[in-house]
Design a protein around this motif. Sequence first.
Motif, mmCIF file in Angstrom:
data_model
loop_
_atom_site.group_PDB
_atom_site.id
_atom_site.type_symbol
_atom_site.label_atom_id
_atom_site.label_comp_id
_atom_site.label_asym_id
_atom_site.label_seq_id
_atom_site.Cartn_x
_atom_site.Cartn_y
_atom_site.Cartn_z
ATOM 1 N N GLY A 16 -15.133 40.219 43.031
ATOM 2 C CA GLY A 16 -14.057 40.627 42.127
ATOM 3 C C GLY A 16 -14.565 40.995 40.750
ATOM 4 O O GLY A 16 -14.141 41.995 40.162
ATOM 5 N N GLU A 17 -15.502 40.196 40.221
ATOM 6 C CA GLU A 17 -16.058 40.477 38.895
ATOM 7 C C GLU A 17 -16.776 41.817 38.872
ATOM 8 O O GLU A 17 -16.683 42.579 37.913
ATOM 9 N N MET A 18 -17.493 42.125 39.954
ATOM 10 C CA MET A 18 -18.202 43.406 40.031
ATOM 11 C C MET A 18 -17.219 44.574 40.103
ATOM 12 O O MET A 18 -17.442 45.617 39.483
ATOM 13 N N LYS A 63 -15.120 49.040 36.935
ATOM 14 C CA LYS A 63 -13.836 49.684 36.639
ATOM 15 C C LYS A 63 -13.135 50.272 37.878
ATOM 16 O O LYS A 63 -12.394 51.231 37.797
ATOM 17 N N TYR A 64 -13.392 49.652 39.037
ATOM 18 C CA TYR A 64 -12.677 50.053 40.253
ATOM 19 C C TYR A 64 -11.260 49.490 40.234
ATOM 20 O O TYR A 64 -10.352 50.082 40.802
ATOM 21 N N ILE A 65 -11.097 48.325 39.608
ATOM 22 C CA ILE A 65 -9.760 47.722 39.429
ATOM 23 C C ILE A 65 -9.723 47.042 38.067
ATOM 24 O O ILE A 65 -10.767 46.739 37.487
ATOM 25 N N SER A 66 -8.514 46.761 37.601
ATOM 26 C CA SER A 66 -8.376 46.032 36.336
ATOM 27 C C SER A 66 -8.482 44.535 36.616
ATOM 28 O O SER A 66 -8.288 44.075 37.745
ATOM 29 N N GLN A 67 -8.753 43.781 35.565
ATOM 30 C CA GLN A 67 -8.818 42.325 35.714
ATOM 31 C C GLN A 67 -7.448 41.777 36.122
ATOM 32 O O GLN A 67 -7.363 40.860 36.930
ATOM 33 N N GLY A 68 -6.385 42.360 35.593
ATOM 34 C CA GLY A 68 -5.034 41.927 35.957
ATOM 35 C C GLY A 68 -4.763 42.086 37.445
ATOM 36 O O GLY A 68 -4.222 41.181 38.089
ATOM 37 N N LEU A 69 -5.147 43.233 38.010
ATOM 38 C CA LEU A 69 -4.948 43.449 39.450
ATOM 39 C C LEU A 69 -5.797 42.486 40.274
ATOM 40 O O LEU A 69 -5.349 41.985 41.299
ATOM 41 N N LEU A 70 -7.006 42.229 39.810
ATOM 42 C CA LEU A 70 -7.860 41.264 40.505
ATOM 43 C C LEU A 70 -7.178 39.901 40.540
ATOM 44 O O LEU A 70 -7.086 39.259 41.585
ATOM 45 N N TYR A 71 -6.665 39.455 39.395
ATOM 46 C CA TYR A 71 -6.046 38.125 39.318
ATOM 47 C C TYR A 71 -4.743 38.052 40.121
ATOM 48 O O TYR A 71 -4.450 37.027 40.736
ATOM 49 N N LYS A 72 -3.977 39.129 40.138
ATOM 50 C CA LYS A 72 -2.760 39.135 40.967
ATOM 51 C C LYS A 72 -3.131 39.006 42.442
ATOM 52 O O LYS A 72 -2.463 38.299 43.205
ATOM 53 N N THR A 73 -4.214 39.668 42.845
ATOM 54 C CA THR A 73 -4.655 39.592 44.241
ATOM 55 C C THR A 73 -5.233 38.218 44.554
ATOM 56 O O THR A 73 -4.991 37.665 45.632
ATOM 57 N N ILE A 109 2.952 18.602 39.096
ATOM 58 C CA ILE A 109 2.309 19.597 38.243
ATOM 59 C C ILE A 109 1.972 20.790 39.110
ATOM 60 O O ILE A 109 1.288 20.659 40.126
ATOM 61 N N LYS A 110 2.502 21.925 38.725
ATOM 62 C CA LYS A 110 2.311 23.161 39.492
ATOM 63 C C LYS A 110 1.381 24.074 38.705
ATOM 64 O O LYS A 110 1.588 24.292 37.514
ATOM 65 N N ALA A 111 0.363 24.591 39.374
ATOM 66 C CA ALA A 111 -0.581 25.501 38.722
ATOM 67 C C ALA A 111 -0.246 26.945 39.080
ATOM 68 O O ALA A 111 0.083 27.252 40.226
ATOM 69 N N VAL A 112 -0.307 27.807 38.066
ATOM 70 C CA VAL A 112 -0.173 29.247 38.254
ATOM 71 C C VAL A 112 -1.462 29.879 37.721
ATOM 72 O O VAL A 112 -2.190 29.264 36.947
ATOM 73 N N LEU A 113 -1.724 31.100 38.123
ATOM 74 C CA LEU A 113 -2.959 31.765 37.733
ATOM 75 C C LEU A 113 -2.705 32.721 36.569
ATOM 76 O O LEU A 113 -1.709 33.445 36.568
ATOM 77 N N SER A 114 -3.607 32.690 35.579
ATOM 78 C CA SER A 114 -3.539 33.598 34.432
ATOM 79 C C SER A 114 -4.951 34.003 34.038
ATOM 80 O O SER A 114 -5.914 33.329 34.390
ATOM 81 N N LEU A 115 -5.053 35.078 33.278
ATOM 82 C CA LEU A 115 -6.365 35.555 32.827
ATOM 83 C C LEU A 115 -6.995 34.545 31.866
ATOM 84 O O LEU A 115 -6.308 34.009 30.994
ATOM 85 N N PRO A 116 -8.305 34.303 31.994
ATOM 86 C CA PRO A 116 -8.974 33.334 31.115
ATOM 87 C C PRO A 116 -8.801 33.647 29.626
ATOM 88 O O PRO A 116 -8.546 32.740 28.831
#
Length: 143
Positions: free
Chosen positions: A35-37, A42-52, A122-129
């Motif tokens: 995902g980082e690569m 620039k094949y995908i945005s960081q936001g799209l990576l995190y949503k996936t 406690i519920k965890a959700v994912l967000s950009l660092p």
Amino acid sequence: MVWHIGELLIQKKLISWEQLEDVLQEQKKTKEMTGEMLVRKKYISQGLLYKTLADQYAMRYIDLKKIKINPRAVEIVPQSIAEKYLLMPIEVSNDNLVIAISSPLNVWPEAELKKLTAMREIKAVLSLPEDIKSAIQENYNPA
């Protein structure tokens, strides 16, 4: 069956097989996360990576820049814990706390947080660092 991030991105038509192959070939040398690569190239945005990633781990993705953080949630989680584990308390209702974390694989102190906050769940959700770091700065150290 657990899908690899590359396979999920192809299923969602966010990247091509050629892009994934390119990254997988380079990955043999660099050992970088797929995902980082994909983001770096620039094949995908960081936001799209995190949503996936959120989909992959059956989590919700939350854009911290677009929500109002509940001050009561911030009050019950010490800043030191938020910074140490890169997590951001965002909502509290009844005896449930929602926190944003930066990786579905990160270890965060669920038992410690339950005890510290007296919350049942406690519920965890994912967000950009970067968004979590900014939210910690803005909510714990308001100017």
